[in-house]
Design an enzyme around this catalytic site. Structure first.
Site, mmCIF file in Angstrom:
data_model
loop_
_atom_site.group_PDB
_atom_site.id
_atom_site.type_symbol
_atom_site.label_atom_id
_atom_site.label_comp_id
_atom_site.label_asym_id
_atom_site.label_seq_id
_atom_site.Cartn_x
_atom_site.Cartn_y
_atom_site.Cartn_z
ATOM 1 N N CYS A 25 0.859 -1.183 0.000
ATOM 2 C CA CYS A 25 0.000 0.000 0.000
ATOM 3 C C CYS A 25 0.899 1.239 0.000
ATOM 4 O O CYS A 25 1.781 1.364 0.847
ATOM 5 C CB CYS A 25 -0.883 -0.008 1.243
ATOM 6 S SG CYS A 25 -1.868 1.497 1.432
ATOM 7 N N CYS A 45 0.291 3.196 3.549
ATOM 8 C CA CYS A 45 0.706 2.690 4.872
ATOM 9 C C CYS A 45 1.776 1.605 4.835
ATOM 10 O O CYS A 45 2.269 1.202 5.877
ATOM 11 C CB CYS A 45 -0.510 2.182 5.638
ATOM 12 S SG CYS A 45 -1.136 0.584 5.058
ATOM 13 N N CYS A 95 -7.353 -1.038 1.045
ATOM 14 C CA CYS A 95 -6.369 -1.557 1.986
ATOM 15 C C CYS A 95 -7.090 -1.750 3.310
ATOM 16 O O CYS A 95 -7.720 -0.817 3.823
ATOM 17 C CB CYS A 95 -5.217 -0.566 2.151
ATOM 18 S SG CYS A 95 -4.087 -0.981 3.502
ATOM 19 N N CYS A 136 -5.405 0.703 6.246
ATOM 20 C CA CYS A 136 -5.579 2.163 6.319
ATOM 21 C C CYS A 136 -6.808 2.669 5.567
ATOM 22 O O CYS A 136 -7.121 3.851 5.635
ATOM 23 C CB CYS A 136 -4.331 2.875 5.820
ATOM 24 S SG CYS A 136 -4.127 2.861 4.032
ATOM 25 N N CYS A 142 -8.412 -5.496 -10.031
ATOM 26 C CA CYS A 142 -7.970 -4.476 -10.974
ATOM 27 C C CYS A 142 -7.520 -3.273 -10.149
ATOM 28 O O CYS A 142 -8.342 -2.553 -9.596
ATOM 29 C CB CYS A 142 -9.151 -4.121 -11.885
ATOM 30 S SG CYS A 142 -8.751 -2.962 -13.183
HETATM 31 FE FE FE Z 1 -2.839 1.020 3.484
#
Ligand code: FE
Length: 136
Positions: free
Chosen positions: A46, A49, A95, A98, A118
């Site tokens: 991510c 984060c 995610c 976060c 995707c």
């Molecule tokens: Fe994240």
């Protein structure tokens, strides 16, 4: 979504496109992302984060212009939500750590899962397997 004070920090740390995609549910133009044609072995984190979200072994060339994966790196790495915006019924992918918007999941992927995650390049940071610290 991040709190207001965090948004200020994120605006200074992320590119405008990374911010737009992850915080405002934006979508990068197809074939524009840096990771569409990346075939190096490693993990996709991510960009907000640093949580590990996808593995290169699950990436495939979907021809859509966005990085595509058959599965997240682990169950619970991403969170899925119904998205009815833009006159479509889609599954939005975030995610789990976060809440950053990553992209969408579609039920038209290859075996073994039959689904296609995707994902916007702008929501990811790639960490090459060779750069990973040695396990000790
Ligand atoms: Fe994240």
């Amino acid at each position: 979504m991040a709190r207001e004070s965090d948004q200020t920090e994120l605006r200074s740390r992320l590119t405008p496109e990374q911010f737009h995609v992850t915080q405002e549910k934006g979508t990068e133009a197809p074939f524009s992302g840096a990771l569409v044609d990346n075939h190096e072995p490693g993990r996709y984190l991510c960009v907000v984060c640093g949580e590990e979200l996808f593995d290169s072994s699950d990436k495939f060339d979907s021809g859509t212009g966005w990085p595509s994966f058959t599965t997240p790196v682990s169950e619970g790495a991403v969170r899925e939500e119904l998205d009815t915006s833009h006159g479509m019924i889609r599954t939005e992918v975030h995610c789990d750590n976060c809440g950053a918007h990553l992209g969408h999941m579609f039920p038209d992927g290859p075996a073994p899962t039959g689904v296609r995650y995707c994902i916007n390049s702008a929501s990811l940071e790639f960490r090459n397997a060779e750069e990973e610290p040695p396990a000790s």
